[in-house]
Design an enzyme around this catalytic site. Structure first.
Site, PDB file in Angstrom:
ATOM      1  N   LYS A  35       0.844  -1.201   0.000  1.00  0.00           N
ATOM      2  CA  LYS A  35       0.000   0.000   0.000  1.00  0.00           C
ATOM      3  C   LYS A  35       0.880   1.252   0.000  1.00  0.00           C
ATOM      4  O   LYS A  35       0.636   2.194  -0.766  1.00  0.00           O
ATOM      5  CB  LYS A  35      -0.929  -0.009   1.229  1.00  0.00           C
ATOM      6  CG  LYS A  35      -2.039  -1.046   1.108  1.00  0.00           C
ATOM      7  CD  LYS A  35      -2.754  -1.283   2.431  1.00  0.00           C
ATOM      8  CE  LYS A  35      -3.750  -2.426   2.284  1.00  0.00           C
ATOM      9  NZ  LYS A  35      -4.359  -2.836   3.556  1.00  0.00           N
ATOM     10  N   GLN A  66      -3.877  -1.471   9.843  1.00  0.00           N
ATOM     11  CA  GLN A  66      -3.886  -2.784   9.192  1.00  0.00           C
ATOM     12  C   GLN A  66      -4.476  -3.848  10.133  1.00  0.00           C
ATOM     13  O   GLN A  66      -4.069  -3.957  11.289  1.00  0.00           O
ATOM     14  CB  GLN A  66      -2.453  -3.169   8.782  1.00  0.00           C
ATOM     15  CG  GLN A  66      -2.351  -4.472   8.021  1.00  0.00           C
ATOM     16  CD  GLN A  66      -3.037  -4.413   6.650  1.00  0.00           C
ATOM     17  OE1 GLN A  66      -2.961  -3.412   5.938  1.00  0.00           O
ATOM     18  NE2 GLN A  66      -3.724  -5.493   6.283  1.00  0.00           N
ATOM     19  N   ASP A  93     -10.447   3.316   4.666  1.00  0.00           N
ATOM     20  CA  ASP A  93     -10.830   1.900   4.556  1.00  0.00           C
ATOM     21  C   ASP A  93     -12.346   1.739   4.564  1.00  0.00           C
ATOM     22  O   ASP A  93     -12.869   0.683   4.207  1.00  0.00           O
ATOM     23  CB  ASP A  93     -10.256   1.117   5.748  1.00  0.00           C
ATOM     24  CG  ASP A  93      -9.066   0.256   5.355  1.00  0.00           C
ATOM     25  OD1 ASP A  93      -8.890   0.002   4.145  1.00  0.00           O
ATOM     26  OD2 ASP A  93      -8.322  -0.164   6.263  1.00  0.00           O
TER      27      ASP A  93
END
Ligand code: NAD
Length: 312
Positions: free
Chosen positions: A60, A104, A127
């Protein structure tokens, strides 16, 4: 929109390349960024030393840097306390140079993901996991919601295959997690599909799958969906990423769909790897750019420095 092979056609399904589609999405984000002069910054927080998570985080951050975003990686030890992690998130929330924050998952067991995600400012939750964004997405609020990246990427691939008109199609989603299955079902419902959600306790799952014009599989069970579960001509989106151990410590990645069998029956199918995976990262870039643009619009003066730097 591409032409799908008809059900009587003996040809194999068309492989839906996420690598190709993701490159187009990120090129478009880069183009918009150059045009607006708004340069987003993405902060990725990794707690602990899970090897797969470290790879995802590095991918990412690499992609963010490749398209010219600012990027910040924060690595914390596995024994980080809830209070310490909260303090890091609060600092990022308060930092106007950071537009997107991603923690994460999975987190170490002593850190409850739901409570941690709730700490992220909804306008930086790229997200799309914060309950404010989930709520806005679910009711199709007119206020901007960040939609989780994997389902967003799946929708992009479905539209790329069969166009934007999905009204009345039958869709089956296998899996009902908060990060894939549930938001996927919601997006398909918003597209006016008739949606069924299957999970580990679903009875006659094969029969249900055979009704699907669109089948999205996110179970984490390698090769679960066999060729004879698939309706001829269906679009099959395989979200699963399973690491299969080989000899001498090697491994390969496999999806949740028995690809070769399914490709004999479906019209379009995503490969693993190279299908949904790259789309997830591309959609993260798209969401982060949208977050930066919203921040810029909400407070142009605060972000003037960013624009000036990008122009100079
Ligand atoms: P999860 O474990 O949170 O949820 C799995 C869901 O599948 C559950 O609802 C469960 O009931 C259902 N399920 C499990 N086994 C089943 C079976 N045999 N039959 C029917 N239903 C079954 O998983 P998740 O986080 O949603 O991830 C699912 C898969 O997608 C994993 O392989 C994960 O690695 C992958 N994934 C890929 C991406 C990507 O970018 N490509 C992103 C997220 C997750």
């Amino acid at each position: 929109m591409r032409t799908a092979p008809s059900s009587s056609d003996a040809r194999k399904a068309i492989a839906l390349s996420g690598t190709e589609a993701a490159a187009e999405v990120t090129a478009e984000v880069a183009r918009q960024m150059r045009e607006s002069g708004v340069i987003p910054k993405l902060a990725v927080v990794l707690v602990g030393d899970d090897a797969a998570s470290a790879v995802y985080v590095a991918n990412k951050a690499r992609q963010a840097e490749r398209i010219g975003f600012g990027s910040l990686q924060i690595r914390l030890p596995a024994e980080t306390s809830g209070a310490e992690l909260s303090a890091v998130i609060r600092r990022l929330n308060d930092d106007p140079s950071v537009h997107g924050i991603l923690v994460q998952l999975p987190l170490p067991p002593h850190l409850p993901a739901e409570a941690v995600i709730r700490e992220i400012a909804p306008e930086k939750d790229v997200d799309g996991f914060h309950e404010v964004n989930v709520g806005r997405m679910t009711i199709q609020s007119s206020r901007n919601a960040f939609v989780p990246c994997t389902p967003l990427g799946c929708m992009h691939l479905i539209h790329r295959a069969i166009g934007h008109e999905l009204k009345g199609l039958s869709a089956v989603v296998i899996g009902k997690s908060n990060i894939v299955g549930r938001p996927m079902a919601t997006l398909l419902m918003h597209a006016e599909c008739t949606v069924s959600v299957a999970h580990i306790h679903t009875r006659n799952i094969e029969q249900l799958c055979r009704t699907a014009d669109i089948l999205v599989v996110a179970a984490g069970s390698p090769g679960l969906v066999r060729g004879d579960w698939i309706k001829p001509g269906a679009v099959v989106i395989d979200v699963g990423i399973n690491r299969i151990a080989g000899e001498a410590g090697t491994h390969r990645l496999a999806g949740d769909v028995a690809y070769d069998e399914a490709a004999e029956v479906a019209s379009f199918i995503t490969p693993v790897p190279g299908g949904v995976g790259p789309m997830t990262i591309a959609m993260l870039m798209k969401n982060t750019y949208a977050a930066a643009l919203q921040a810029e619009r909400a407070n142009p003066r605060r972000h003037a420095g960013l624009r000036a730097r990008s122009n100079g």
